[in-house]
Design a protein around this motif. Structure first.
Motif, short mmCIF file in Angstrom:
data_model
loop_
_atom_site.label_atom_id
_atom_site.label_comp_id
_atom_site.label_asym_id
_atom_site.label_seq_id
_atom_site.Cartn_x
_atom_site.Cartn_y
_atom_site.Cartn_z
N LEU A 113 0.83 -1.20 0.00
CA LEU A 113 0.00 0.00 0.00
C LEU A 113 0.86 1.26 0.00
O LEU A 113 1.81 1.37 0.78
N LYS A 116 -0.75 7.10 -0.21
CA LYS A 116 -2.06 7.55 -0.66
C LYS A 116 -3.11 6.48 -0.44
O LYS A 116 -4.24 6.77 0.00
N ASP A 117 -2.72 5.20 -0.69
CA ASP A 117 -3.66 4.10 -0.47
C ASP A 117 -4.01 3.98 1.01
O ASP A 117 -5.16 3.72 1.37
N ASN A 120 -6.46 6.73 1.86
CA ASN A 120 -7.81 6.42 1.36
C ASN A 120 -8.47 5.32 2.18
O ASN A 120 -9.68 5.36 2.44
#
Length: 268
Positions: A113, A116-117, A120
């Motif tokens: 990940l 940014k992942d 989110n």
């Protein structure tokens, strides 16, 4: 007052009455009073049977029962609908919870990940938590409605049982009263058959015809110069006609046309 046998009055009165002269022994005529009394009793018993207070009581209770049953069906339907609604809402909560659990596992592992992942994913987990909270509030609201519906079902079930018990009691009382009335009707009917069999056929035929025409009373006693059929007192002319009639002449009341039965109390 008319005699159906007196020759002096036969031409004019027979033409007017359109009935042939009729004779019967005084004892047979008096027996008509016994027959009339039995017929009056049968009429009274029929009225009593039809007018039992239990009839109206049962009718009212059955109306109440139908109303309560309709309300019960509505409450049961509402309870069933809210049960399905609750099941669906709980499934929605479980789906959100499972998805949040998967996202949390991914977040905890962090494998593959990007920052940014991860951001989110954290945002989605927060959104799912809010969504789960909202859905759980919905479940609670539905549960409250279902509990209210269940309480309503219990209440109405009790009312239906209570009204049904009252109907059963009233029905038992009605049936017992009817059984008693029917037993007396059977006894009186047998007595009537015996008395009717002792009355000459032509006299009985006239009596039954008049009884049908005159509201159930075909023969009446002449008592103290008054016809007990129409309750009118005979005038002097009518009294003289009755006095002059032969003992076996079947006389009729000039006013109501019923058979007028002479007795020692007739006042002649």
């Amino acid at each position: 007052m008319t005699t159906v046998t007196a020759p002096a009055a036969s031409a004019t009165r027979h033409h007017r009455n359109q009935e042939p002269p009729l004779n019967a022994a005084p004892a047979d005529q008096i027996r008509l009073l016994d027959l009339q009394a039995l017929d009056v009793r049968l009429t009274q018993l029929a009225h009593k049977r039809k007018s039992l207070p239990e009839h109206a009581e049962i009718q009212t209770l059955e109306g109440d029962l139908a109303q309560h049953r309709d309300l019960l069906v509505a409450a049961q339907t509402e309870e069933s609908d809210t049960a399905r609604e609750q099941t669906k809402a709980e499934q929605d909560v479980d789906q959100v919870r499972q998805r949040a659990a998967r996202d949390q596992q991914r977040l905890d592992s962090g494998a593959g990940l990007s920052p940014k992942d991860l951001e989110n994913l954290q945002h989605e987990i927060a959104s799912l938590a809010k969504r789960q909270g909202d859905l759980e509030d919905v479940v609670l609201e539905i549960m409250e409605r279902r509990e209210a519906a269940q309480e309503r079902v219990r209440e109405l079930t009790g009312r239906v049982a209570s009204v049904q018990a009252k109907i059963d009691d009233a029905t038992a009382r009605r049936d017992a009263a009817i059984a008693g009335i029917d037993a007396e009707v059977a006894t009186v009917t047998k007595e009537r058959e015996v008395v009717a069999a002792s009355v000459p056929a032509d006299l009985l035929k006239l009596y039954d015809k008049l009884r049908t025409q005159q509201g159930g009373v075909g023969a009446a006693r002449l008592y103290q110069r008054r016809c007990e059929g129409c309750q009118l007192e005979l005038n002097i002319t009518e009294l003289n006609e009755v006095r002059s009639a032969a003992a076996d002449a079947v006389v009729r009341c000039e006013n109501c046309r019923r058979i007028l039965v002479r007795t020692p109390e007739s006042g002649l």
